[in-house]
Design an enzyme around this catalytic site. Structure first.
Site, PDB file in Angstrom:
ATOM      1  N   SER A 332       0.854  -1.192   0.000  1.00  0.00           N
ATOM      2  CA  SER A 332       0.000   0.000   0.000  1.00  0.00           C
ATOM      3  C   SER A 332       0.886   1.236   0.000  1.00  0.00           C
ATOM      4  CB  SER A 332      -0.961   0.005   1.201  1.00  0.00           C
ATOM      5  OG  SER A 332      -0.249   0.183   2.411  1.00  0.00           O
ATOM      6  N   CYS A 333       0.250   2.410  -0.077  1.00  0.00           N
ATOM      7  CA  CYS A 333       0.998   3.674  -0.116  1.00  0.00           C
ATOM      8  C   CYS A 333       0.052   4.791   0.305  1.00  0.00           C
ATOM      9  CB  CYS A 333       1.584   3.913  -1.509  1.00  0.00           C
ATOM     10  SG  CYS A 333       0.362   3.844  -2.847  1.00  0.00           S
ATOM     11  N   GLY A 334      -0.006   5.879  -0.454  1.00  0.00           N
ATOM     12  CA  GLY A 334      -0.916   6.973  -0.142  1.00  0.00           C
ATOM     13  C   GLY A 334      -2.280   6.803  -0.786  1.00  0.00           C
ATOM     14  N   TRP A 361      -3.464   4.523   2.389  1.00  0.00           N
ATOM     15  CA  TRP A 361      -3.480   5.346   3.592  1.00  0.00           C
ATOM     16  C   TRP A 361      -4.568   6.420   3.559  1.00  0.00           C
ATOM     17  CZ3 TRP A 361      -2.424   5.230   8.406  1.00  0.00           C
ATOM     18  CH2 TRP A 361      -2.361   6.416   9.170  1.00  0.00           C
TER      19      TRP A 361
END
Length: 379
Positions: A332-334, A361
């Site tokens: 995952s990331c932003g 996120w």
């Protein structure tokens, strides 16, 4: 409809810069943008003696002979080189997509940049336009029907090989690589090093996109909108086969917090992960989901060329962060973009089934009752 849009596009007297999408606003898609801007003046394609000599050398080696996207490049390899693409650029069953996209705080306009310089024949893939229109989260994965309609409007067929690039090197192109794989199309690759490496290698770019290319990009965004409005779109030349194991939802991530089956790896910077640097979207707290590990996506690249590291070097990068390649991994990331770079790197080392948490996120941090860690998570 197409002729009206074409006229409006070429006769518009002014243009406005795209405003970065900030939650809960909807992103400004290509179709609406085109009605309010003018085309850049013609900029001639550059050509150098170096490129000419290189092209002649490629022709002399017979690199194009026996081309087939299904056999020339293995689908377990996520990237192709700029030399390979240059040798195969004009093949009819190869589609090239400019999928450039930028973070909100970068204040860059991918559509304008596409018109200034893009790989010859490339179409523009609007990451915000070919997305789920039923959510305020940015560029989320569209439905199967919507993705099929968008790809069909771009002229992509299931027989085609697809090469995706972006103007940063390897960034948003990885997201589009992942999208095609989620919908069952494995004949997709990212251009290693992207447009910067293409240009540094002396290869030509085009400027001032043709009316056909712009109309196709606009039609793709409009087709998505029609699907979400409940209308049918035809013709459909691209059929999807959804691969649910490659995309995770909020509920799946919550369940994984309990059973810890998957190692959850975050591609954001260490400062954003730790909560010491702000998120690029206003109103989103920094920090991370409990139990996650941080592997910033730039660690996947060779620092000099900005190309994807060899498999052995990638393995070392993950092992240094105590990520076991023998256990399942979730990325995952932003907002689900750079997580796809980690998924691409892991694909290169043989882990071809790494899912991406689509909402990432931004979705997690906007839920009021979910646990968070990091200095900013308690604010």
């Amino acid at each position: 409809m197409a002729s009206t849009l074409f006229s409006r596009t070429f006769l518009a007297a002014t243009h406005r810069l795209i405003t970065p999408s900030l939650l809960p606003q909807k992103p400004l898609h290509l179709a609406s943008f085109l009605t309010r801007r003018v085309f850049f003046s013609q900029l001639g394609s550059y050509s150098t003696a170096y490129r000419s000599a290189r092209a002649m050398a490629s022709a002399g080696t017979g690199a194009r002979a026996g081309y087939s996207t299904s056999s020339s490049v293995a689908t377990n390899e996520p990237v192709v080189s700029v030399d390979w693409l240059h040798s195969n650029l004009r093949e009819p069953d190869l589609k090239v997509l400019d999928a450039s996209w930028y973070m909100p705080d970068e204040q860059r306009n991918p559509i304008q940049e596409y018109q200034v310089a893009h790989i010859p024949g490339a179409l523009f893939f609007d990451l915000d336009g070919i997305s789920d229109r039923s959510t305020s989260l940015p560029h989320m994965l569209p439905s199967e029907e919507a993705f099929a309609a968008g790809c069909s409007a771009l002229g992509i067929e299931n027989k085609d090989g697809v090469v995706v690039y972006d103007a940063k090197g390897i960034f948003s192109a990885a997201r589009v690589w992942w999208m095609f794989r989620v919908f069952g199309h494995d004949k997709v690759w990212v251009l290693d090093g992207g447009l910067p490496r293409w240009r540094a290698s002396g290869y030509d770019v085009e400027s001032s996109a043709s009316g056909d290319a712009i109309l196709k990009a606009s039609a793709a965004s409009e087709a998505i909108e029609k699907i979400y409005q409940g209308h049918s779109v035809s013709p459909i030349t691209f059929q999807t086969k959804f691969q649910p194991h490659l995309v995770w939802t909020l509920d799946q991530v919550k369940n994984n917090m309990e059973d810890q089956t998957y190692q959850h790896v975050d591609a954001r910077s260490k400062a954003r992960f730790d909560g010491t640097a702000p998120e690029p979207r206003k109103g989103i707290r920094s920090g991370h989901i409990p139990g996650k590990q941080c592997v910033p996506y730039p660690q996947s690249f060779d620092s000099a060329s900005q190309t994807l590291l060899p498999a052995e070097d990638l393995k070392k990068r993950f092992e240094q962060e105590e990520i076991s390649l023998d256990k399942p991994i979730l990325a995952s990331c932003g907002t689900g973009v750079t997580a796809c770079i980690l998924a691409m790197g892991l694909h290169r080392v043989g882990k071809t089934d790494v899912p991406v948490y689509d909402g990432s996120w931004t979705e997690w941090a906007t839920q009021p009752d979910l646990p968070m860690e990091g200095e900013d998570s308690s604010s």
